[in-house]
Design a protein around this motif. Sequence first.
Motif, PDB file in Angstrom:
ATOM      1  N   THR A   1       0.810  -1.223   0.000  1.00 51.82           N
ATOM      2  CA  THR A   1       0.000   0.000   0.000  1.00 51.82           C
ATOM      3  C   THR A   1       0.839   1.267   0.000  1.00 51.82           C
ATOM      4  O   THR A   1       0.314   2.348  -0.255  1.00 51.82           O
ATOM      5  N   LYS A   2       2.126   1.138   0.344  1.00 52.09           N
ATOM      6  CA  LYS A   2       3.053   2.270   0.477  1.00 52.09           C
ATOM      7  C   LYS A   2       2.672   3.196   1.636  1.00 52.09           C
ATOM      8  O   LYS A   2       3.183   4.315   1.735  1.00 52.09           O
ATOM      9  N   GLU A   3       1.770   2.732   2.502  1.00 52.49           N
ATOM     10  CA  GLU A   3       1.433   3.502   3.688  1.00 52.49           C
ATOM     11  C   GLU A   3       2.611   3.472   4.662  1.00 52.49           C
ATOM     12  O   GLU A   3       3.288   2.454   4.810  1.00 52.49           O
ATOM     13  N   VAL A   4       2.839   4.594   5.339  1.00 50.99           N
ATOM     14  CA  VAL A   4       3.979   4.725   6.242  1.00 50.99           C
ATOM     15  C   VAL A   4       3.484   4.780   7.682  1.00 50.99           C
ATOM     16  O   VAL A   4       2.612   5.596   8.011  1.00 50.99           O
ATOM     17  N   ALA A   5       4.023   3.909   8.518  1.00 50.57           N
ATOM     18  CA  ALA A   5       3.704   3.908   9.942  1.00 50.57           C
ATOM     19  C   ALA A   5       4.879   4.493  10.708  1.00 50.57           C
ATOM     20  O   ALA A   5       6.034   4.278  10.342  1.00 50.57           O
ATOM     21  N   PRO A   6       4.613   5.264  11.763  1.00 50.46           N
ATOM     22  CA  PRO A   6       5.720   5.870  12.522  1.00 50.46           C
ATOM     23  C   PRO A   6       6.566   4.817  13.208  1.00 50.46           C
ATOM     24  O   PRO A   6       6.149   3.668  13.393  1.00 50.46           O
ATOM     25  N   ALA A   7       7.759   5.208  13.591  1.00 49.84           N
ATOM     26  CA  ALA A   7       8.680   4.294  14.259  1.00 49.84           C
ATOM     27  C   ALA A   7       8.126   3.873  15.612  1.00 49.84           C
ATOM     28  O   ALA A   7       7.394   4.615  16.267  1.00 49.84           O
ATOM     29  N   GLU A   8       8.494   2.659  16.028  1.00 54.47           N
ATOM     30  CA  GLU A   8       8.096   2.162  17.341  1.00 54.47           C
ATOM     31  C   GLU A   8       8.712   3.044  18.432  1.00 54.47           C
ATOM     32  O   GLU A   8       9.800   3.595  18.277  1.00 54.47           O
ATOM     33  N   THR A   9       8.004   3.184  19.544  1.00 56.61           N
ATOM     34  CA  THR A   9       8.506   3.965  20.669  1.00 56.61           C
ATOM     35  C   THR A   9       8.463   3.123  21.941  1.00 56.61           C
ATOM     36  O   THR A   9       7.725   2.136  22.032  1.00 56.61           O
ATOM     37  N   ASP A  10       9.248   3.547  22.925  1.00 61.23           N
ATOM     38  CA  ASP A  10       9.244   2.847  24.203  1.00 61.23           C
ATOM     39  C   ASP A  10       8.126   3.387  25.093  1.00 61.23           C
ATOM     40  O   ASP A  10       7.296   4.192  24.661  1.00 61.23           O
ATOM     41  N   ALA A  11       8.112   2.960  26.356  1.00 63.93           N
ATOM     42  CA  ALA A  11       7.040   3.359  27.265  1.00 63.93           C
ATOM     43  C   ALA A  11       7.002   4.863  27.507  1.00 63.93           C
ATOM     44  O   ALA A  11       5.949   5.419  27.841  1.00 63.93           O
ATOM     45  N   LYS A  12       8.146   5.523  27.306  1.00 62.77           N
ATOM     46  CA  LYS A  12       8.204   6.970  27.506  1.00 62.77           C
ATOM     47  C   LYS A  12       7.941   7.755  26.225  1.00 62.77           C
ATOM     48  O   LYS A  12       8.005   8.984  26.217  1.00 62.77           O
ATOM     49  N   GLY A  13       7.664   7.048  25.145  1.00 61.01           N
ATOM     50  CA  GLY A  13       7.386   7.721  23.890  1.00 61.01           C
ATOM     51  C   GLY A  13       8.607   8.031  23.060  1.00 61.01           C
ATOM     52  O   GLY A  13       8.501   8.683  22.016  1.00 61.01           O
ATOM     53  N   ASN A  14       9.782   7.549  23.472  1.00 57.17           N
ATOM     54  CA  ASN A  14      11.007   7.782  22.713  1.00 57.17           C
ATOM     55  C   ASN A  14      11.197   6.675  21.679  1.00 57.17           C
ATOM     56  O   ASN A  14      10.871   5.511  21.946  1.00 57.17           O
ATOM     57  N   PRO A  15      11.717   7.004  20.498  1.00 55.43           N
ATOM     58  CA  PRO A  15      11.961   5.965  19.487  1.00 55.43           C
ATOM     59  C   PRO A  15      12.897   4.890  20.025  1.00 55.43           C
ATOM     60  O   PRO A  15      13.867   5.193  20.722  1.00 55.43           O
ATOM     61  N   VAL A  16      12.588   3.646  19.727  1.00 50.69           N
ATOM     62  CA  VAL A  16      13.462   2.550  20.153  1.00 50.69           C
ATOM     63  C   VAL A  16      14.700   2.517  19.273  1.00 50.69           C
ATOM     64  O   VAL A  16      14.698   3.044  18.152  1.00 50.69           O
ATOM     65  N   ASP A  17      15.756   1.904  19.768  1.00 50.99           N
ATOM     66  CA  ASP A  17      16.999   1.813  18.993  1.00 50.99           C
ATOM     67  C   ASP A  17      16.828   0.810  17.856  1.00 50.99           C
ATOM     68  O   ASP A  17      16.316  -0.295  18.064  1.00 50.99           O
ATOM     69  N   PRO A  18      17.259   1.156  16.634  1.00 52.05           N
ATOM     70  CA  PRO A  18      17.181   0.193  15.517  1.00 52.05           C
ATOM     71  C   PRO A  18      17.975  -1.060  15.831  1.00 52.05           C
ATOM     72  O   PRO A  18      18.989  -1.022  16.536  1.00 52.05           O
ATOM     73  N   LYS A  19      17.505  -2.190  15.288  1.00 48.85           N
ATOM     74  CA  LYS A  19      18.186  -3.457  15.526  1.00 48.85           C
ATOM     75  C   LYS A  19      19.360  -3.661  14.576  1.00 48.85           C
ATOM     76  O   LYS A  19      20.310  -4.372  14.902  1.00 48.85           O
ATOM     77  N   ILE A  20      19.288  -3.069  13.387  1.00 44.53           N
ATOM     78  CA  ILE A  20      20.382  -3.190  12.417  1.00 44.53           C
ATOM     79  C   ILE A  20      20.579  -1.846  11.736  1.00 44.53           C
ATOM     80  O   ILE A  20      19.714  -0.963  11.796  1.00 44.53           O
ATOM     81  N   GLY A  21      21.723  -1.691  11.057  1.00 43.29           N
ATOM     82  CA  GLY A  21      22.019  -0.456  10.347  1.00 43.29           C
ATOM     83  C   GLY A  21      21.084  -0.223   9.172  1.00 43.29           C
ATOM     84  O   GLY A  21      20.531  -1.163   8.601  1.00 43.29           O
ATOM     85  N   VAL A  22      20.934   1.037   8.792  1.00 43.31           N
ATOM     86  CA  VAL A  22      19.977   1.391   7.746  1.00 43.31           C
ATOM     87  C   VAL A  22      20.377   0.804   6.393  1.00 43.31           C
ATOM     88  O   VAL A  22      19.510   0.386   5.601  1.00 43.31           O
ATOM     89  N   GLU A  23      21.679   0.736   6.091  1.00 45.75           N
ATOM     90  CA  GLU A  23      22.109   0.192   4.803  1.00 45.75           C
ATOM     91  C   GLU A  23      21.865  -1.313   4.732  1.00 45.75           C
ATOM     92  O   GLU A  23      21.409  -1.820   3.698  1.00 45.75           O
ATOM     93  N   THR A  24      22.142  -2.022   5.822  1.00 49.39           N
ATOM     94  CA  THR A  24      21.883  -3.461   5.849  1.00 49.39           C
ATOM     95  C   THR A  24      20.395  -3.733   5.698  1.00 49.39           C
ATOM     96  O   THR A  24      19.986  -4.642   4.966  1.00 49.39           O
ATOM     97  N   ALA A  25      19.570  -2.943   6.385  1.00 49.65           N
ATOM     98  CA  ALA A  25      18.119  -3.107   6.285  1.00 49.65           C
ATOM     99  C   ALA A  25      17.643  -2.856   4.861  1.00 49.65           C
ATOM    100  O   ALA A  25      16.821  -3.605   4.318  1.00 49.65           O
ATOM    101  N   ALA A  26      18.158  -1.799   4.234  1.00 53.56           N
ATOM    102  CA  ALA A  26      17.726  -1.464   2.870  1.00 53.56           C
ATOM    103  C   ALA A  26      18.136  -2.544   1.878  1.00 53.56           C
ATOM    104  O   ALA A  26      17.363  -2.905   0.979  1.00 53.56           O
ATOM    105  N   ALA A  27      19.354  -3.076   2.018  1.00 52.54           N
ATOM    106  CA  ALA A  27      19.811  -4.123   1.096  1.00 52.54           C
ATOM    107  C   ALA A  27      18.990  -5.398   1.261  1.00 52.54           C
ATOM    108  O   ALA A  27      18.641  -6.054   0.270  1.00 52.54           O
ATOM    109  N   THR A  28      18.669  -5.748   2.501  1.00 51.06           N
ATOM    110  CA  THR A  28      17.860  -6.945   2.743  1.00 51.06           C
ATOM    111  C   THR A  28      16.457  -6.765   2.201  1.00 51.06           C
ATOM    112  O   THR A  28      15.896  -7.662   1.555  1.00 51.06           O
ATOM    113  N   ARG A  29      15.873  -5.610   2.443  1.00 50.19           N
ATOM    114  CA  ARG A  29      14.522  -5.328   1.946  1.00 50.19           C
ATOM    115  C   ARG A  29      14.490  -5.384   0.423  1.00 50.19           C
ATOM    116  O   ARG A  29      13.559  -5.927  -0.183  1.00 50.19           O
ATOM    117  N   SER A  30      15.497  -4.814  -0.223  1.00 47.09           N
ATOM    118  CA  SER A  30      15.563  -4.831  -1.684  1.00 47.09           C
ATOM    119  C   SER A  30      15.642  -6.259  -2.210  1.00 47.09           C
ATOM    120  O   SER A  30      15.007  -6.594  -3.221  1.00 47.09           O
TER     121      SER A  30
END
Length: 441
Positions: A125-154
């Motif tokens: 759908t190309k719909e975008v959901a906001p990043a996950e946040t913790d109990a305090k509303g702060n973004p959680v730390d990514p599990k992997i680097g953005v380039e690795t994620a992009a290459a895997t997704r591709s």
Amino acid sequence: MPAKKLTRDRVESEKPGTARREVPDAACPGLYLIVQPSGAKSWAFRYVIAGATRKLTLGQYPALTLEAARADAATARGEVANGRDPAGVKAETRKAAPANTVLAAFKDYDRGHLSWGRPYTDQETKEVAPAETDAKGNPVDPKIGVETAAATRSFFVRRVLPAWGRRAVGSITRQDCVSLLDGLAKFRDARRKGKTRLSHFFGWVMDRNATVKANPAAGIQTETADSRERILTDDEIRIVWNACADPSLGNFGALVRTLMLTMARRNEAALMDRAELSPSLWSCEGHRTKNGLPMDWHRTPQLNAIIEPLLKKSSSPFVFEGRHYDRPMGGFSDWKAKLDELTGDAVAHWVLHDLRRTSRSLMQRIKIPLEVRRACSNHASGGVDGTYDRHAYAAEKVMAFEALAREIDRIVSGQSSNVVPLTRPANKNDVVALTEATLSG
């Protein structure tokens, strides 16, 4: 945009802009090539039914070729002529599709692993959901680097989903995986990387989906990755460094020198942003690094001599501005070829990543401890050391980068070495004393 007859070459040559574009195909009424700012391309069929304009998403290019897209558009046009709404039928099919398809599993994997800590984009759908946040509303730390994620997704979007997307994820066999991977054999190292990505995906899904009883990609034999051991000699370092001053290289020469001084990865440096610079540090958050770990580089005088003129030359947020204003540097292969022409046969074949290995080897040569070299190259310690050793080595990194810069100065100028070997200080006072001695040396 006026319609024009699309060819494979024209589709390939369509370049991304700052906004999403639709390129109509004059040879197939209603067929559009969609070009995203990211460079991703896809096909869509637009039509009118019951007085309403509708769009049917056909698939991603190049997984769906021009010829196949025209055939799908022709089929959809026939359905419209018979009073059926192909987009509506597809939506109903998607709603009725079982939650255990490979596509559904990949969406969960993307949201829960690849995109964790970042905004998530639904591949359909190309719909975008906001990043996950913790109990305090702060973004959680990514599990992997953005380039690795992009290459895997591709890899999944281009190779896996077109072949298996509607199949039950639990029905994929070892032979299915081997067949898909064998199709990648002609691409360098693609089969091994593909196997790694499939194995991690199925392992992740198996822990969360009872229909997957075993990992079908586990144990598949792949070739061993080519181990690169290339480091530049002192003479080659001197030749490359001096060649980087040639005006024909634009900002690329400054980028290459920065890679030598920092051991940063190519894209980490090429996307350097003014906002990441403080008077003494260049800092990257985890989303900018390959392994997802934040990194601080000490700004040595030698590094400042490279980046300060660039900051004054342009107001772009990107320090290493590319050919166009307000855009980061790209086209690395072309720039590297120009640099190779300048150095000629005096420097054997090398790639940009070899600079990272070369500078780390220089640190080893001047007796910088292994754990400090790891910290300077943003390599996490593994095993027990990685669990218990949380020291950031901030002071040691300052000394190490200063020592590396002086060693490169010595090599470039041809002077004899006057670098005092850096040994691990015994206590905090020794760290301070050695830092002061190193910075004044």
